[in-house]
Design a protein around this motif. Structure first.
Motif, PDB file in Angstrom:
ATOM      1  N   UNK A 298     -18.234  16.716  -0.786  1.00  0.00           N
ATOM      2  CA  UNK A 298     -19.165  16.936   0.308  1.00  0.00           C
ATOM      3  C   UNK A 298     -19.674  18.373   0.245  1.00  0.00           C
ATOM      4  N   UNK A 299     -20.943  18.594   0.518  1.00  0.00           N
ATOM      5  CA  UNK A 299     -21.434  19.973   0.524  1.00  0.00           C
ATOM      6  C   UNK A 299     -20.831  20.748   1.682  1.00  0.00           C
ATOM      7  N   UNK A 300     -20.848  22.069   1.551  1.00  0.00           N
ATOM      8  CA  UNK A 300     -20.325  22.924   2.608  1.00  0.00           C
ATOM      9  C   UNK A 300     -21.008  22.587   3.945  1.00  0.00           C
ATOM     10  N   UNK A 301     -20.244  22.605   5.033  1.00  0.00           N
ATOM     11  CA  UNK A 301     -20.857  22.230   6.326  1.00  0.00           C
ATOM     12  C   UNK A 301     -22.040  23.102   6.724  1.00  0.00           C
ATOM     13  N   UNK A 302     -21.962  24.398   6.420  1.00  0.00           N
ATOM     14  CA  UNK A 302     -22.987  25.314   6.924  1.00  0.00           C
ATOM     15  C   UNK A 302     -23.858  25.921   5.831  1.00  0.00           C
ATOM     16  N   UNK A 303     -23.315  26.008   4.615  1.00  0.00           N
ATOM     17  CA  UNK A 303     -24.075  26.620   3.523  1.00  0.00           C
ATOM     18  C   UNK A 303     -24.960  25.547   2.878  1.00  0.00           C
ATOM     19  N   UNK A 304     -26.221  25.524   3.267  1.00  0.00           N
ATOM     20  CA  UNK A 304     -27.089  24.459   2.753  1.00  0.00           C
ATOM     21  C   UNK A 304     -27.426  24.671   1.280  1.00  0.00           C
ATOM     22  N   UNK A 305     -27.063  25.843   0.744  1.00  0.00           N
ATOM     23  CA  UNK A 305     -27.324  26.113  -0.671  1.00  0.00           C
ATOM     24  C   UNK A 305     -26.134  25.730  -1.552  1.00  0.00           C
ATOM     25  N   UNK A 306     -25.151  25.064  -0.990  1.00  0.00           N
ATOM     26  CA  UNK A 306     -23.982  24.613  -1.747  1.00  0.00           C
ATOM     27  C   UNK A 306     -24.350  23.338  -2.520  1.00  0.00           C
ATOM     28  N   UNK A 307     -24.890  23.524  -3.733  1.00  0.00           N
ATOM     29  CA  UNK A 307     -25.296  22.392  -4.567  1.00  0.00           C
ATOM     30  C   UNK A 307     -24.752  22.595  -5.974  1.00  0.00           C
ATOM     31  N   UNK A 308     -24.780  21.539  -6.788  1.00  0.00           N
ATOM     32  CA  UNK A 308     -24.284  21.611  -8.158  1.00  0.00           C
ATOM     33  C   UNK A 308     -25.437  21.528  -9.155  1.00  0.00           C
ATOM     34  N   UNK A 309     -25.127  21.105 -10.387  1.00  0.00           N
ATOM     35  CA  UNK A 309     -26.081  21.251 -11.480  1.00  0.00           C
ATOM     36  C   UNK A 309     -27.236  20.249 -11.469  1.00  0.00           C
ATOM     37  N   UNK A 310     -27.016  19.089 -10.913  1.00  0.00           N
ATOM     38  CA  UNK A 310     -28.015  18.032 -11.040  1.00  0.00           C
ATOM     39  C   UNK A 310     -29.246  18.254 -10.185  1.00  0.00           C
TER      40      UNK A 310
END
Lengths: 463, 143
Positions: A298-310
């Motif tokens: 699951x992405x970070x609750x508050x950090x909307x920039x928490x994404x991976x490579x795809x």
């Protein structure tokens, strides 16, 4: 199975389907406006369509409602209306609730709205809206102006909204659990610019304490900046959202959503990206490009920039007329195999409201067919096929009887993994913002001993 | 030429019928005739770990099969009540002890109950292989 699917597509349209409301609203203009003859805007500025963005701030649908959506919720939807009821519904009140006098001239004692922007200031003092404040700078003739939706603030600078659902499920065991707790905030400082924030809990069917303890209670379910209300209702938004795809049913358990990582109840369906499009009268087109967290986290609750490579991209286009609609969607994700692998998904969907054409047929139908591929852990493709259909009968104002059917074959190469679910139920909206939705659900699976029935009910409080 | 409501409705009904025919044709296409194990032996790990199994059990079973199982209210203000003969699956020992029963119930699709989604082919194969490998787990280190 195929026969059952066909039969229900033939009958079909409505779970908690908000697209259902869209299809129904088109039959009466005063579902969305105080009626009298206003100056019709130029086509480029008309909002007279059944797109999600007519009733919701997010053009992709769901969450915070616009003045039109709130007015529909007060005037058309409930048994007890707190705004003027559409004239054609005056003889459709629930027995014993409200008048049944369609013959009364509309203008006799109901409020009327302004014809144009020049008349609008005269209606400002009549606005009495508990959940909206102020007016953005830059009002123009195509701006929604005061008095068009009775006492609601048509175009507030700040709006607070909410969706809360409490659910109960009865089968071999009985569960009572919080399903949704969302608080929406929209800041609209100037015309054409809005910041939308939706903070919600991660509902857990295991109970209240698990919901409160969840790492995603609360979290940003949506957070994006948007420029909108440009000609032909074009817009662009950037931030965290769920890509526009297919029918955005608020029954998040439908397989058309769940099989393709589009279950709106889950944090992991949120992506970070940009989406642009238009939702005009009547064609629409939406395209997005996004990055996402890997499928297994699951992405970070508050950090909307928490994404991976795809990365991924989605397209959604079609025509939403007042009594019918048709659309097609495509969505693809490209990511490393250990992050979930590639997916390709395609959908066609449609709705039909015979009620729009003939007043004595209060039915609404909608359906969607999805197909696509995802990658197994081995790298081989897994082919999917999913269908959904629904039919609603609006018995009285505030009372909708429904049947819905969804069917899925999550892996076309594997035996005995398909299943179908039939739902028969009722939605009761007694008062604006209070809906009780109850349904008997029958799950049919390939192994006969596994088919079973349960009863699901939910209380939805929204404003 | 302006179309009458009846003509528009008829054309839309024709579109619906077309959609139904497509749906029927798609649903009628024969689905696979092999198990996932046969279709793609590498779809899941050959030796699944207890963590993989525990994650599935936690997500799909523990909402009911928790420590409150056995007919008691599970407390904590959750208002969750369960039937009296339900086994809890919260600990390693409980899962290992009930492994074969769990596998049987998920393979015949009688669990999860009601209209809740059943386990996917991948999830079933993970549990099947874990059971066939004698249920390796921290609480069952030398099966």
């Amino acid at each position: 199975m195929a026969l059952v699917a066909v039969v229900f597509f033939a009958l079909t349209r409505a779970a908690l389907a908000t697209p259902q409301y869209a299809a129904q609203a088109g039959r009466t203009c005063d579902s969305c406006h105080i009626l009298p003859d206003w100056d019709t805007p130029k086509l480029a500025h008309q909002k007279r369509n059944m797109s999600c963005g007519t009733c919701h701030v997010d053009p992709a649908g769901g969450g915070m409602r616009t003045a039109s959506g709130r007015y529909y919720g007060r005037a058309t939807l409930p048994m007890i209306a707190t705004s003027p009821r559409p004239q054609d519904d005056w003889d459709r009140n629930f027995p014993g609730v409200g008048r049944r006098d369609k013959a009364t001239p509309y203008e006799s004692y109901l409020p009327v709205g302004p014809r144009n922007l020049e008349q609008a200031p005269a209606y400002r003092d009549s606005i009495d809206d508990k959940w909206a404040w102020g007016t953005p700078k830059g009002m123009t003739p195509d701006t929604p102006f005061p008095g068009r939706h009775f006492k609601l603030n048509n175009d507030p600078m700040l709006r607070i909204g909410g969706d809360f659902r409490f659910a109960a499920l009865f089968s071999a065991s009985s569960l009572v659990f919080p399903m949704q707790a969302d608080v929406h905030t929209a800041v609209h400082p100037v015309h054409h610019a809005t910041l939308l924030m939706n903070v919600g809990a991660r509902g857990q069917s295991s109970g209240y304490s698990d919901t409160i303890d969840d790492s995603h209670t609360p979290y940003f379910r949506e957070l994006f900046a948007m420029t909108h209300e440009w000609p032909y209702q074009s817009y662009a938004k950037a931030g965290r959202f769920v890509p526009a795809f297919g029918l955005k049913l608020d029954d998040h358990t439908t397989r058309t959503r769940r099989e393709f990582e589009l279950d709106t109840s889950l944090p992991e369906t949120r992506v970070l990206g940009v989406e642009a499009g238009f939702v005009a009268a009547y064609p629409f087109f939406q395209a997005s490009y996004f990055k996402m967290k890997n499928k297994f986290e699951q992405p970070d609750p508050w950090d909307i920039f928490d994404v991976d490579d795809g990365w991924g991209t989605a397209f959604n286009a079609g025509w939403r007329d007042l009594g019918w609609s048709f659309g097609a969607s495509a969505l693809m994700r490209r990511r490393p195999l250990d992050q979930g692998g590639d997916t390709d998904t395609y959908a066609v969907y449609a709705s039909l409201n015979p009620w729009y054409f003939w007043q004595n047929i209060p039915l609404t139908l909608q359906g969607e067919i999805d197909t696509g591929t995802s990658q197994r852990a081995s790298g081989l493709d897994q082919k999917k096929l999913v269908m959904y259909g629904e039919v609603d009968w609006s018995a009285w104002n505030g009372v909708t009887l429904l049947t819905a059917y969804d069917w899925a074959d999550p892996d076309r190469d594997v035996i005995d993994d398909e299943s179908g679910r039939l739902q028969i139920g009722a939605q009761l909206t007694v008062y604006p913002g209070v809906t009780l939705d109850s349904r008997i659900r029958y799950l049919s699976v390939a192994t006969p001993t596994g088919s079973d029935t349960d009863f699901f009910t939910q209380l939805h409080v929204w404003f | 030429m302006h179309k009458t409501p009846t003509r528009v409705l008829k054309s839309q009904l024709r579109a619906c019928v077309l959609l139904l025919v497509i749906a029927g044709a798609l649903a009628g296409c024969a689905s696979g005739d092999k198990t996932l194990d046969a279709v793609d032996p590498n779809a899941v790990a050959l030796n699944p770990t207890f963590d993989q199994v525990n994650a599935i059990i936690h997500n799909k079973c523990v909402m009911c099969h928790d420590s409150g199982s056995g007919g008691e209210d599970n407390g904590g203000g959750d208002y969750l009540r369960l039937e009296g003969d339900m086994q809890p699956f919260e600990t390693c020992t409980q899962i290992v002890a009930e492994a074969e029963s769990i596998l049987e119930r998920i393979q015949d699709n009688t669990m999860p109950p009601g209209a809740m989604p059943r386990l996917s082919s991948e999830e079933r194969l993970i549990i099947q292989r874990w059971v066939e490998n004698d249920r390796p787990a921290p609480c069952n280190p030398t099966p």
